[in-house]
Design a protein around this motif. Structure first.
Motif: not given
Length: 318
Positions: A146-170
């Motif tokens: 739960l702690l890890n997934m909350f952190a991932l959700w918080s960071l992902g919704q900010y970083l993924e649109p900024m980087l693009g999906r492929a770069r974020f996955a990498a």
């Protein structure tokens, strides 16, 4: 009969004040009318709640404008060269879904954890564990995932649109691998005698969790925000708290946190350095170079060990 100066007519009630005139309504998000919004889209000027805000090269845009720009402008890229999407963090949601499904499978079959967790002793003979461990969590508690997934959700919704999906996955995958590499490097230089005597137990200690990859996202966020001129002061506190947990609570691998963080810094540094249109096509080669460097460092570590230690396999634990 007295005259009130209006010709005997009642007050019209026009204007911004007076009886019967409601106070101005607060600005609300068009997509979420139940939420007051104090930030407006730089493109359309409409209010946007935090869930609908997307980072733009200048200011914030709403999710609708980002989606429209992606639809009407083929080939548009983000400020760091990634492909512009509709703003939905699809990769983030996919990673969360995979981790959740795997966690349920771990609860049903404890053998899954043993087969896919990372431990330095099996890194040479079963190298896939460098990747699979980033999608496993401790099956004995809900708190870890739960702690890890909350952190991932918080960071992902900010970083993924900024980087693009492929770069974020990498970024996620390479940072996760970097976490396991640090665990290997900091596990010492074991010998068979030391393992039999219980001295080199860190070499036999398994590691699971997305924490290394998430600390890589933390590191990347600091670099990218600095480049964009945005403050990361609140993030320093969050990183410090998570880092302290790794030292105070048993069973948490601070080595994986450190390795993921450093790897995330390196990946983000590459993305920023190659952000200009003239050289951004080299970013994938550079990210591949970071991964190759991790592999070379790891292989070098294992080659310094005796064959009997390096060639330990799962059969030796049976």
């Amino acid at each position: 009969m007295s005259d009130n100066g209006t010709g005997g007519q009642p007050p019209t009630g026009d204007g911004n004040t007076g009886p019967g005139v409601p106070a101005p309504a607060p600005s609300v998000c068009p997509r979420h009318p139940d939420r007051e919004s104090y930030v407006r889209c730089q493109r359309c000027g409409r209010p946007a709640c935090p869930e609908c805000q997307r980072p733009a090269p200048v200011g914030i845009q709403c999710v609708d404008c980002v989606r429209e720009a992606a639809r009407t402008t083929p080939g548009t890229t983000t400020v760091f060269g990634g492909r512009v999407t509709d703003g939905r963090p699809v990769v983030t949601y996919a990673i969360i879904a995979v981790c959740a499904v795997v966690y349920l499978l771990q609860r049903v079959d404890p053998g899954i954890t043993d087969r896919f967790a990372f431990l330095p002793a099996l890194g040479w003979t079963e190298p896939w564990r460098f990747v699979t461990a980033a999608f496993l969590h401790s099956p004995f508690t809900f708190f870890h995932i739960l702690l890890n997934m909350f952190a991932l959700w918080s960071l992902g919704q900010y970083l993924e649109p900024m980087l693009g999906r492929a770069r974020f996955a990498a970024l996620y995958l390479i940072s996760g691998i970097g976490g396991q590499v640090a665990v290997t490097l900091l596990a010492g230089s074991p010998t068979i005698d030391g393992l039999n005597a219980g001295i080199d137990q860190s070499w036999l200690t398994s590691v699971v969790g997305a924490s290394g990859a998430i600390f890589g996202l933390f590191g990347a966020l600091l670099v990218l925000n600095r480049h964009l001129g945005r403050s990361s002061s609140a993030m320093y506190v969050t990183i410090a708290i998570n880092a302290v947990f790794g030292f105070l609570y048993p069973g948490i691998s601070w080595q994986a946190h450190l390795g993921g963080f450093v790897t995330g810094l390196a990946c983000a540094g590459v993305i920023v350095a190659l952000r200009s249109r003239q050289v951004r096509h080299l970013v994938w080669a550079a990210l591949g170079g970071v991964l190759v460097l991790l592999v070379v460092i790891t292989v070098g570590k294992y080659l310094t060990l005796p064959d009997a230690v390096r060639l330990i396999s799962s059969r030796d634990f049976s």
